[in-house]
Design a protein around this motif. Structure first.
Motif, PDB file in Angstrom:
ATOM      1  N   GLY A 142      -7.197  -0.638  -1.502  1.00  0.00           N
ATOM      2  CA  GLY A 142      -6.029   0.015  -0.893  1.00  0.00           C
ATOM      3  C   GLY A 142      -4.901  -0.987  -0.677  1.00  0.00           C
ATOM      4  O   GLY A 142      -5.087  -2.210  -0.783  1.00  0.00           O
ATOM      5  N   ALA A 143      -3.726  -0.434  -0.376  1.00  0.00           N
ATOM      6  CA  ALA A 143      -2.599  -1.298  -0.032  1.00  0.00           C
ATOM      7  C   ALA A 143      -2.845  -1.949   1.327  1.00  0.00           C
ATOM      8  O   ALA A 143      -2.345  -3.034   1.619  1.00  0.00           O
ATOM      9  CB  ALA A 143      -1.311  -0.476  -0.002  1.00  0.00           C
ATOM     10  N   GLU A 144      -3.625  -1.263   2.152  1.00  0.00           N
ATOM     11  CA  GLU A 144      -3.863  -1.743   3.520  1.00  0.00           C
ATOM     12  C   GLU A 144      -4.531  -3.125   3.525  1.00  0.00           C
ATOM     13  O   GLU A 144      -4.156  -4.003   4.310  1.00  0.00           O
ATOM     14  CB  GLU A 144      -4.733  -0.705   4.250  1.00  0.00           C
ATOM     15  CG  GLU A 144      -4.969  -0.991   5.702  1.00  0.00           C
ATOM     16  CD  GLU A 144      -3.741  -0.767   6.570  1.00  0.00           C
ATOM     17  OE1 GLU A 144      -2.634  -1.169   6.180  1.00  0.00           O
ATOM     18  OE2 GLU A 144      -3.910  -0.210   7.660  1.00  0.00           O
TER      19      GLU A 144
ATOM     20  N   ILE B 167      -1.921  -5.738   2.628  1.00  0.00           N
ATOM     21  CA  ILE B 167      -1.000  -6.058   3.735  1.00  0.00           C
ATOM     22  C   ILE B 167      -1.679  -7.051   4.681  1.00  0.00           C
ATOM     23  O   ILE B 167      -1.115  -8.064   5.087  1.00  0.00           O
ATOM     24  CB  ILE B 167      -0.609  -4.767   4.515  1.00  0.00           C
ATOM     25  CG1 ILE B 167       0.233  -3.844   3.635  1.00  0.00           C
ATOM     26  CG2 ILE B 167       0.136  -5.119   5.809  1.00  0.00           C
ATOM     27  CD1 ILE B 167       0.504  -2.469   4.247  1.00  0.00           C
TER      28      ILE B 167
ATOM     29  N   TYR C 188       5.529   1.643   8.605  1.00  0.00           N
ATOM     30  CA  TYR C 188       4.075   1.704   8.580  1.00  0.00           C
ATOM     31  C   TYR C 188       3.547   0.585   9.491  1.00  0.00           C
ATOM     32  O   TYR C 188       3.882  -0.587   9.294  1.00  0.00           O
ATOM     33  CB  TYR C 188       3.616   1.527   7.126  1.00  0.00           C
ATOM     34  CG  TYR C 188       2.158   1.769   6.908  1.00  0.00           C
ATOM     35  CD1 TYR C 188       1.602   3.030   7.131  1.00  0.00           C
ATOM     36  CD2 TYR C 188       1.326   0.747   6.477  1.00  0.00           C
ATOM     37  CE1 TYR C 188       0.260   3.256   6.930  1.00  0.00           C
ATOM     38  CE2 TYR C 188      -0.025   0.973   6.265  1.00  0.00           C
ATOM     39  CZ  TYR C 188      -0.550   2.227   6.494  1.00  0.00           C
ATOM     40  OH  TYR C 188      -1.887   2.450   6.300  1.00  0.00           O
TER      41      TYR C 188
ATOM     42  N   ASN D  12      10.502  -1.802   2.996  1.00  0.00           N
ATOM     43  CA  ASN D  12       9.720  -0.712   2.409  1.00  0.00           C
ATOM     44  C   ASN D  12      10.686   0.356   1.876  1.00  0.00           C
ATOM     45  O   ASN D  12      11.347   1.019   2.653  1.00  0.00           O
ATOM     46  CB  ASN D  12       8.794  -0.125   3.494  1.00  0.00           C
ATOM     47  CG  ASN D  12       8.161   1.195   3.097  1.00  0.00           C
ATOM     48  OD1 ASN D  12       8.025   2.101   3.918  1.00  0.00           O
ATOM     49  ND2 ASN D  12       7.747   1.317   1.863  1.00  0.00           N
TER      50      ASN D  12
ATOM     51  N   ASN E 265       8.570   4.921   4.154  1.00  0.00           N
ATOM     52  CA  ASN E 265       7.740   5.716   5.058  1.00  0.00           C
ATOM     53  C   ASN E 265       8.251   5.426   6.466  1.00  0.00           C
ATOM     54  O   ASN E 265       8.231   4.256   6.856  1.00  0.00           O
ATOM     55  CB  ASN E 265       6.271   5.286   4.908  1.00  0.00           C
ATOM     56  CG  ASN E 265       5.347   5.911   5.937  1.00  0.00           C
ATOM     57  OD1 ASN E 265       5.769   6.667   6.790  1.00  0.00           O
ATOM     58  ND2 ASN E 265       4.078   5.559   5.865  1.00  0.00           N
TER      59      ASN E 265
ATOM     60  N   VAL F 142       4.922   1.111  -2.311  1.00  0.00           N
ATOM     61  CA  VAL F 142       3.832   2.054  -2.608  1.00  0.00           C
ATOM     62  C   VAL F 142       4.349   3.451  -2.987  1.00  0.00           C
ATOM     63  O   VAL F 142       3.600   4.249  -3.544  1.00  0.00           O
ATOM     64  CB  VAL F 142       2.780   2.157  -1.470  1.00  0.00           C
ATOM     65  CG1 VAL F 142       2.117   0.822  -1.212  1.00  0.00           C
ATOM     66  CG2 VAL F 142       3.360   2.731  -0.204  1.00  0.00           C
ATOM     67  N   TYR F 143       5.627   3.736  -2.696  1.00  0.00           N
ATOM     68  CA  TYR F 143       6.187   5.042  -3.112  1.00  0.00           C
ATOM     69  C   TYR F 143       7.081   4.908  -4.343  1.00  0.00           C
ATOM     70  O   TYR F 143       7.806   5.837  -4.684  1.00  0.00           O
ATOM     71  CB  TYR F 143       6.951   5.692  -1.946  1.00  0.00           C
ATOM     72  CG  TYR F 143       6.044   5.943  -0.760  1.00  0.00           C
ATOM     73  CD1 TYR F 143       5.230   7.069  -0.714  1.00  0.00           C
ATOM     74  CD2 TYR F 143       5.944   5.013   0.275  1.00  0.00           C
ATOM     75  CE1 TYR F 143       4.359   7.280   0.336  1.00  0.00           C
ATOM     76  CE2 TYR F 143       5.073   5.218   1.335  1.00  0.00           C
ATOM     77  CZ  TYR F 143       4.288   6.351   1.363  1.00  0.00           C
ATOM     78  OH  TYR F 143       3.410   6.559   2.397  1.00  0.00           O
TER      79      TYR F 143
ATOM     80  N   LEU G 298       4.154  -4.703  -3.374  1.00  0.00           N
ATOM     81  CA  LEU G 298       2.907  -4.037  -3.012  1.00  0.00           C
ATOM     82  C   LEU G 298       2.854  -2.677  -3.706  1.00  0.00           C
ATOM     83  O   LEU G 298       3.825  -1.917  -3.668  1.00  0.00           O
ATOM     84  CB  LEU G 298       2.876  -3.829  -1.485  1.00  0.00           C
ATOM     85  CG  LEU G 298       1.662  -3.095  -0.921  1.00  0.00           C
ATOM     86  CD1 LEU G 298       0.412  -3.966  -1.006  1.00  0.00           C
ATOM     87  CD2 LEU G 298       1.893  -2.684   0.536  1.00  0.00           C
TER      88      LEU G 298
ATOM     89  N   VAL H  35       0.012   0.805  -4.996  1.00  0.00           N
ATOM     90  CA  VAL H  35      -1.251   1.490  -4.696  1.00  0.00           C
ATOM     91  C   VAL H  35      -1.352   2.764  -5.543  1.00  0.00           C
ATOM     92  O   VAL H  35      -0.329   3.288  -5.998  1.00  0.00           O
ATOM     93  CB  VAL H  35      -1.317   1.825  -3.171  1.00  0.00           C
ATOM     94  CG1 VAL H  35      -0.540   3.091  -2.824  1.00  0.00           C
ATOM     95  CG2 VAL H  35      -2.739   1.948  -2.665  1.00  0.00           C
TER      96      VAL H  35
ATOM     97  N   SER I 168      -2.535   5.506  -4.241  1.00  0.00           N
ATOM     98  CA  SER I 168      -2.642   6.613  -3.278  1.00  0.00           C
ATOM     99  C   SER I 168      -1.476   7.577  -3.250  1.00  0.00           C
ATOM    100  O   SER I 168      -1.669   8.767  -3.012  1.00  0.00           O
ATOM    101  CB  SER I 168      -2.768   6.062  -1.850  1.00  0.00           C
ATOM    102  OG  SER I 168      -3.719   5.062  -1.756  1.00  0.00           O
ATOM    103  N   LYS I 169      -0.254   7.076  -3.400  1.00  0.00           N
ATOM    104  CA  LYS I 169       0.904   7.869  -2.986  1.00  0.00           C
ATOM    105  C   LYS I 169       1.525   8.625  -4.150  1.00  0.00           C
ATOM    106  O   LYS I 169       1.233   9.786  -4.360  1.00  0.00           O
ATOM    107  CB  LYS I 169       1.923   6.948  -2.299  1.00  0.00           C
ATOM    108  CG  LYS I 169       1.316   6.082  -1.198  1.00  0.00           C
ATOM    109  CD  LYS I 169       0.751   6.892  -0.063  1.00  0.00           C
ATOM    110  CE  LYS I 169       0.197   5.986   1.030  1.00  0.00           C
ATOM    111  NZ  LYS I 169      -0.385   6.717   2.147  1.00  0.00           N
TER     112      LYS I 169
ATOM    113  N   ARG J 264      -8.913   4.137  -3.335  1.00  0.00           N
ATOM    114  CA  ARG J 264      -8.725   2.925  -2.536  1.00  0.00           C
ATOM    115  C   ARG J 264      -8.452   1.718  -3.447  1.00  0.00           C
ATOM    116  O   ARG J 264      -9.077   0.663  -3.319  1.00  0.00           O
ATOM    117  CB  ARG J 264      -9.946   2.631  -1.615  1.00  0.00           C
ATOM    118  CG  ARG J 264     -10.429   3.768  -0.749  1.00  0.00           C
ATOM    119  CD  ARG J 264      -9.321   4.422   0.074  1.00  0.00           C
ATOM    120  NE  ARG J 264      -8.654   3.505   0.985  1.00  0.00           N
ATOM    121  CZ  ARG J 264      -7.323   3.378   1.067  1.00  0.00           C
ATOM    122  NH1 ARG J 264      -6.523   4.104   0.302  1.00  0.00           N
ATOM    123  NH2 ARG J 264      -6.793   2.536   1.908  1.00  0.00           N
TER     124      ARG J 264
HETATM  125  C1  LIG Z   1       4.410   2.177   3.477  1.00  0.00           C
HETATM  126  C2  LIG Z   1       2.929   2.151   3.322  1.00  0.00           C
HETATM  127  N1  LIG Z   1       2.345   1.006   2.970  1.00  0.00           N
HETATM  128  C3  LIG Z   1       1.010   0.930   2.825  1.00  0.00           C
HETATM  129  C4  LIG Z   1       0.203   2.018   3.038  1.00  0.00           C
HETATM  130  C5  LIG Z   1      -1.301   1.894   2.873  1.00  0.00           C
HETATM  131  O1  LIG Z   1      -1.741   2.578   1.735  1.00  0.00           O
HETATM  132  P1  LIG Z   1      -3.292   2.887   1.530  1.00  0.00           P
HETATM  133  O2  LIG Z   1      -3.678   3.795   2.647  1.00  0.00           O
HETATM  134  O3  LIG Z   1      -3.402   3.576   0.252  1.00  0.00           O
HETATM  135  O4  LIG Z   1      -4.021   1.609   1.598  1.00  0.00           O
HETATM  136  C6  LIG Z   1       0.773   3.230   3.406  1.00  0.00           C
HETATM  137  C7  LIG Z   1      -0.058   4.423   3.684  1.00  0.00           C
HETATM  138  O5  LIG Z   1       0.354   5.371   4.287  1.00  0.00           O
HETATM  139  C8  LIG Z   1       2.182   3.303   3.547  1.00  0.00           C
HETATM  140  O6  LIG Z   1       2.798   4.432   3.869  1.00  0.00           O
END
Ligand SMILES: Cc1ncc(COP(=O)(O)O)c(C=O)c1O
Length: 369
Positions: free
Chosen positions: A84-86, A89, A110, A156, A160, A190-191, A215, A217, A219-220, A228
């Protein structure tokens, strides 16, 4: 290390899997493994052969090849894949900063982008985007936030929770500013690739300079949060190596099935992104009409990218509103207080197919509000 509860995640933990309509998700509509594999002729068969041993810590070479195609100047060796991006970070903040450093972070945002930096012991100054400026950042404020010990800048965009896509001119100015002041620029992208007009897409930060880290991912934009799989892309070898070595203490390597599926996804990323942008655009028609009908109740800055917006409730208290709405109507919105916003904003998710039905339910509730 002092990490406060992640407010948004705790809120979701309470509601995400027991509420009928999620009207505040940041990710786009997901799909099944079968649907993803069906995109490529022989993918399903190959998936059965995926070896379930440890994988290469920096990410599988063939996945990194596919990810590197997102960028202009980045090679597979510049990509470090994470869970994941998390995770990325988390590792970036500990690789880059230490007690006594100062970091400027795009806000609202975020939570981990600011709070993991704080957990390293550094001072964090929020750089605030404001609704009255259509959520744009004020570059003069950045100059005022600078200190002699400022080491990093975190941005970002697409953003978000506001869906704000920075102008090309501001983006360029920020990069030049970071370079001139020797700041590490952490660009949460990520977007990216969810711009409503592809001509508005900004260059990736990692393509603009050695001290920028992008960064990404699955996911988005691509709607595959369950994989993940996230990554950083950077030409900064020092940061890359430090993150790679910290990763030995978190996940060591990524999930082998996820890496295979992420590779299929990234090879077909344009198809996946287009599917989700189409969903978002259809949903925006419904949302624009809702806010036009309810202009006395909501203010709305229409996003120009991504799967979220950050409208404001003009009457009543947003926390009570969200709480009552989820209990009585089974529709989840996310109060802006999860972002330390005190001006009655809430996060609205635009990437789910269920949005028209969720809005119908919301309107029924509003009729008695
Ligand atoms: C701006 C931003 N960065 C990172 C993340 C983390 O992404 P992930 O949950 O896919 O690890 C999110 C998730 O909402 C996000 O909105």
């Amino acid at each position: 290390m002092n990490l406060p509860p992640f407010k948004l995640e705790r809120y979701f933990a309470k509601y995400e899997f027991n509420t009928e309509f999620l009207l505040c998700s940041s990710d786009c509509e997901a799909m099944s493994i079968a649907d993803l594999l069906a995109i490529e002729e022989d993918a399903s068969e190959k998936f059965q052969q995926v070896w379930l041993g440890y994988t290469e810590s920096q990410g599988s070479p063939s996945l990194r090849v596919e990810i590197s195609k997102l960028y202009e100047t980045i090679t597979p060796e510049d990509i470090l894949v994470h869970t994941g991006a998390e995770e990325a970070i988390y590792l970036f903040m500990f690789a880059a900063f230490k007690r006594g450093d100062h970091v400027i972070v795009h806000s609202p945002g975020y939570q981990s982008l600011a709070d993991v930096a704080r957990a390293t012991g550094c001072d964090v100054s929020p750089w605030r985007a404001r609704e009255e400026n259509q959520w744009a950042l004020n570059l003069d404020e950045l100059r005022h936030l600078m200190r002699t010990n400022t080491k990093g800048l975190v941005i970002n965009t697409p953003h978000n929770p506001t869906g704000y896509l920075m102008s090309r001119a501001d983006y360029k100015t920020i990069h030049t500013f970071a370079q001139e002041n020797k700041l590490l620029l952490f660009s949460d992208e990520v977007y990216r690739e969810s711009e409503y007009d592809p001509n508005d897409r900004l260059p990736a930060a990692c393509d603009l300079g050695e001290d920028a880290i992008s960064l990404g991912v699955t996911s988005k934009t691509y709607g595959l949060a369950g994989l993940r799989i996230g990554w950083i892309a950077t030409k900064n070898k020092k940061i890359y190596e430090r993150m790679a070595s910290l990763k030995d203490y978190t996940t060591i390597c990524n999930s082998a099935p996820s890496e295979f599926l992420a590779e299929v996804a990234m090879r077909n990323r344009q198809k996946l992104a287009q599917r989700n942008i189409d969903i978002i655009k259809n949903n925006l028609v419904v949302i624009d009409e809702l806010f036009a009908r309810r202009a006395n109740l909501f203010s709305w800055v229409r996003p120009n990218a991504g799967s979220m917006g950050f409208p404001r409730l003009l009457k009543g208290d947003i926390e009570n509103f969200c709480d009552d709405l989820v209990r009585k109507a089974g529709v989840l919105l996310l109060p802006g207080s999860m972002y330390d916003d005190s001006r009655n904003h809430f996060r609205l998710g635009l990437g789910r197919k269920s949005l028209p039905l969720a809005v119908e339910r919301l309107e029924k509730y509003l009729n008695s509000y």
